[in-house]
Scaffold this active site. Sequence first.
Site, PDB file in Angstrom:
ATOM      1  N   LYS A   1      -8.492  -0.933 -21.552  1.00  0.00           N
ATOM      2  CA  LYS A   1      -9.618  -1.028 -20.611  1.00  0.00           C
ATOM      3  C   LYS A   1      -9.750   0.258 -19.806  1.00  0.00           C
ATOM      4  O   LYS A   1     -10.861   0.669 -19.462  1.00  0.00           O
ATOM      5  CB  LYS A   1      -9.378  -2.205 -19.666  1.00  0.00           C
ATOM      6  CG  LYS A   1     -10.184  -2.144 -18.395  1.00  0.00           C
ATOM      7  CD  LYS A   1      -9.733  -3.163 -17.380  1.00  0.00           C
ATOM      8  CE  LYS A   1     -10.183  -2.814 -15.981  1.00  0.00           C
ATOM      9  NZ  LYS A   1      -9.370  -1.804 -15.305  1.00  0.00           N
TER      10      LYS A   1
ATOM     11  N   ARG B   1     -16.131   0.579 -11.565  1.00  0.00           N
ATOM     12  CA  ARG B   1     -15.882   1.891 -10.959  1.00  0.00           C
ATOM     13  C   ARG B   1     -16.268   3.034 -11.899  1.00  0.00           C
ATOM     14  O   ARG B   1     -16.279   4.196 -11.515  1.00  0.00           O
ATOM     15  CB  ARG B   1     -14.391   2.034 -10.602  1.00  0.00           C
ATOM     16  CG  ARG B   1     -13.955   1.036  -9.579  1.00  0.00           C
ATOM     17  CD  ARG B   1     -12.587   1.315  -9.078  1.00  0.00           C
ATOM     18  NE  ARG B   1     -12.478   2.561  -8.349  1.00  0.00           N
ATOM     19  CZ  ARG B   1     -12.990   2.786  -7.145  1.00  0.00           C
ATOM     20  NH1 ARG B   1     -13.664   1.835  -6.523  1.00  0.00           N
ATOM     21  NH2 ARG B   1     -12.827   3.949  -6.556  1.00  0.00           N
TER      22      ARG B   1
ATOM     23  N   CYS C   1     -11.879  -3.734  -8.407  1.00  0.00           N
ATOM     24  CA  CYS C   1     -11.098  -4.762  -7.722  1.00  0.00           C
ATOM     25  C   CYS C   1     -10.833  -4.419  -6.268  1.00  0.00           C
ATOM     26  O   CYS C   1     -10.652  -3.258  -5.909  1.00  0.00           O
ATOM     27  CB  CYS C   1      -9.773  -4.952  -8.459  1.00  0.00           C
ATOM     28  SG  CYS C   1     -10.002  -5.796 -10.002  1.00  0.00           S
TER      29      CYS C   1
ATOM     30  N   ASP D   1      -0.477  -1.741 -12.067  1.00  0.00           N
ATOM     31  CA  ASP D   1      -1.135  -2.891 -12.715  1.00  0.00           C
ATOM     32  C   ASP D   1      -0.130  -3.827 -13.398  1.00  0.00           C
ATOM     33  O   ASP D   1      -0.486  -4.927 -13.807  1.00  0.00           O
ATOM     34  CB  ASP D   1      -2.150  -2.388 -13.748  1.00  0.00           C
ATOM     35  CG  ASP D   1      -3.086  -1.383 -13.130  1.00  0.00           C
ATOM     36  OD1 ASP D   1      -4.046  -1.793 -12.481  1.00  0.00           O
ATOM     37  OD2 ASP D   1      -2.818  -0.179 -13.257  1.00  0.00           O
TER      38      ASP D   1
HETATM   39  N1  EPU Z   1      -7.761   7.650  -4.021  1.00  0.00           N
HETATM   40  C1  EPU Z   1      -8.301   8.240  -2.905  1.00  0.00           C
HETATM   41  N2  EPU Z   1      -9.474   8.938  -3.043  1.00  0.00           N
HETATM   42  C2  EPU Z   1     -10.118   9.070  -4.233  1.00  0.00           C
HETATM   43  C3  EPU Z   1      -9.548   8.446  -5.383  1.00  0.00           C
HETATM   44  C4  EPU Z   1      -8.366   7.747  -5.244  1.00  0.00           C
HETATM   45  O1  EPU Z   1      -7.739   8.142  -1.809  1.00  0.00           O
HETATM   46  O2  EPU Z   1     -11.180   9.708  -4.288  1.00  0.00           O
HETATM   47  C5  EPU Z   1      -6.507   6.851  -3.891  1.00  0.00           C
HETATM   48  C6  EPU Z   1      -6.774   5.350  -4.143  1.00  0.00           C
HETATM   49  O3  EPU Z   1      -7.257   4.721  -2.975  1.00  0.00           O
HETATM   50  C7  EPU Z   1      -5.422   4.851  -4.564  1.00  0.00           C
HETATM   51  C8  EPU Z   1      -4.847   6.041  -5.321  1.00  0.00           C
HETATM   52  O4  EPU Z   1      -5.604   7.197  -4.914  1.00  0.00           O
HETATM   53  O5  EPU Z   1      -4.620   4.574  -3.440  1.00  0.00           O
HETATM   54  C9  EPU Z   1      -4.880   5.918  -6.818  1.00  0.00           C
HETATM   55  O6  EPU Z   1      -6.205   5.670  -7.253  1.00  0.00           O
HETATM   56  P1  EPU Z   1      -6.733   6.153  -8.679  1.00  0.00           P
HETATM   57  O7  EPU Z   1      -7.863   7.105  -8.472  1.00  0.00           O
HETATM   58  O8  EPU Z   1      -5.560   6.614  -9.460  1.00  0.00           O
HETATM   59  O9  EPU Z   1      -7.273   4.809  -9.287  1.00  0.00           O
HETATM   60  P2  EPU Z   1      -8.592   4.572 -10.118  1.00  0.00           P
HETATM   61  O10 EPU Z   1      -8.877   5.712 -11.013  1.00  0.00           O
HETATM   62  O11 EPU Z   1      -9.677   4.081  -9.229  1.00  0.00           O
HETATM   63  C10 EPU Z   1      -7.445   3.541 -12.230  1.00  0.00           C
HETATM   64  C11 EPU Z   1      -7.498   2.218 -12.936  1.00  0.00           C
HETATM   65  C12 EPU Z   1      -6.770   1.177 -12.130  1.00  0.00           C
HETATM   66  C13 EPU Z   1      -5.326   1.629 -11.961  1.00  0.00           C
HETATM   67  C14 EPU Z   1      -5.292   3.004 -11.284  1.00  0.00           C
HETATM   68  C15 EPU Z   1      -3.890   3.559 -11.149  1.00  0.00           C
HETATM   69  C16 EPU Z   1      -9.581   2.342 -14.122  1.00  0.00           C
HETATM   70  C17 EPU Z   1     -10.971   1.853 -14.271  1.00  0.00           C
HETATM   71  N3  EPU Z   1      -8.884   1.829 -13.113  1.00  0.00           N
HETATM   72  O12 EPU Z   1      -8.127   3.343 -11.001  1.00  0.00           O
HETATM   73  O13 EPU Z   1      -6.792  -0.024 -12.895  1.00  0.00           O
HETATM   74  O14 EPU Z   1      -4.645   0.702 -11.149  1.00  0.00           O
HETATM   75  O15 EPU Z   1      -6.089   3.940 -12.048  1.00  0.00           O
HETATM   76  O16 EPU Z   1      -3.310   3.734 -12.398  1.00  0.00           O
HETATM   77  O17 EPU Z   1      -9.088   3.150 -14.893  1.00  0.00           O
HETATM   78  C18 EPU Z   1      -6.812  -2.325 -13.257  1.00  0.00           C
HETATM   79  O18 EPU Z   1      -6.808  -2.034 -14.463  1.00  0.00           O
HETATM   80  O19 EPU Z   1      -6.713  -3.503 -12.821  1.00  0.00           O
HETATM   81  C19 EPU Z   1      -6.946  -1.243 -12.285  1.00  0.00           C
HETATM   82  C20 EPU Z   1      -7.169  -1.447 -10.994  1.00  0.00           C
END
Ligand code: EPU
Length: 446
Positions: free
Chosen positions: A26, A99, A123, A313
């Site tokens: 995913k 997202r 989420c 996750d």
């Molecule tokens: N963060 C910031 N600012 C930003 C971006 C991120 O402060 O501009 C912080 C977030 O708040 C968080 C941390 O950085 O505390 C990590 O966030 P990240 O950007 O790595 O997460 P994401 O890209 O939004 C993806 C996955 C998540 C997974 C995370 C970590 C997707 C669509 N989502 O999210 O998956 O938990 O990376 O590996 O790829 C899930 O599958 O249930 C899920 C939530």
Amino acid sequence: MTGTDDVLLVHGGTPLEGEIRVRGAKNLVPKAMVAALLGSEPSRLRNVPDIRDVRVVRGLLQLHGVTVRPGEAGELVLDPSHVESANVADIDAHAGSSRIPILFCGPLLHRLGHAFIPGLGGCDIGGRPVDFHFQVLREFGAVIEKRADGQYLEAPHRLRGTKIRLPYPSVGSTEQVLLTAVLAEGVTELSNAAVEPEIEDLICVLQKMGAIISMDTDRTIRITGVDKLGGYNHAAVPDRLEAASWASAALATEGNIYVRGAQQRSMMTFLNTYRKVGGAFEIDDEGIRFWHPGGPLNAIALETDVHPGFQTDWQQPLVVALTQASGLSIVHETVYESRLGFTSALNQMGAHIQLYRECLGGSDCRFGQRNFLHSAVVSGPTKLQGSDLVIPDLRGGFSYLIAALAAQGTSRVHGIDLINRGYENFMEKLRALGADVELPNGARAV
Ligand code: EPU
């Protein structure tokens, strides 16, 4: 939606046994679909699961003139030959759905010179800001205007490669840089990058398209921009997060599940932890069998982290199994500030989980001084009783299903439609594993 039309009745107490299959991740597939927008030729993506995030991205690509048609089973053929501007209101209809729309920024700026990004979904497991994304886009030369309905971006000139250091190794921001830098002018050097297996797979996709990207061992990624990219033919990396969810279900229900498609390489940290808890597994070329070997499970100290640490996750499903371990387990969530709220429903079912604001266990994290309940002590083993549960988020929701399956009695799980965001055909898989689940009279199938 958490109305009466997406409730599942779960009669617990039966070990899950049998075989299921996981397909592409995913957290890779929708991004590989966005990457196709960068090419001048069609791309073929294989191992695509039928989940909501894929449907959302497909809809957004089609709005931008990309034809997306199914090929053979689990394949999508994406043709970006006629990329065009989409109507803002049509894009806005996808607001709050996922997202992924934020990753359209770079590709649309390259192809059209402008982009509109609606309000994001995803989420509710923390604030989930996107400040890093917009900061890096500005550094490439994008001009961003925030209006009531969303973000309007323009690239008055060709975007330029740049030197970026992320404040935290964010997965999405690293993908934002990759999808923007590949067609930007000159070299981009990204330090403190995320290096999750799904990011490596996205780099493989981009390399197939003609991009020049190298990864150093110190979280530095270098991208040399090129003028044009072609298409790709790629089988998505399997979903290690879904695989770990089923592994945790096998442990919590004292079951035995063969997860076809699960791969050792991307799950090494999970497998080490699984073994420490007392779970058993056997790896072959096609997948991994996970089972509860009998006897008591062990309490452990667990800290989530960016890859190659223990993936956040994986945390929620495994916590359900930890309620069955003997002694005190300590869980420190360091990636999202609010990913332990789901435990209150486990307590309602009979678990003993206490949350703390302090960083418990290993190291201090970003949340320690900021008043977030981000550590937990799980005392076990505790018998779980069926209950009324409302799904809070994707992984928390799957964890509730596991808890309901491990519990004595019947649970009513509300909001199960949310699970379709990331778990393909989960109802069929549950039934294939012998789970006693039913939709109440009159409810629609999800
Ligand atoms: N963060 C910031 N600012 C930003 C971006 C991120 O402060 O501009 C912080 C977030 O708040 C968080 C941390 O950085 O505390 C990590 O966030 P990240 O950007 O790595 O997460 P994401 O890209 O939004 C993806 C996955 C998540 C997974 C995370 C970590 C997707 C669509 N989502 O999210 O998956 O938990 O990376 O590996 O790829 C899930 O599958 O249930 C899920 C939530």
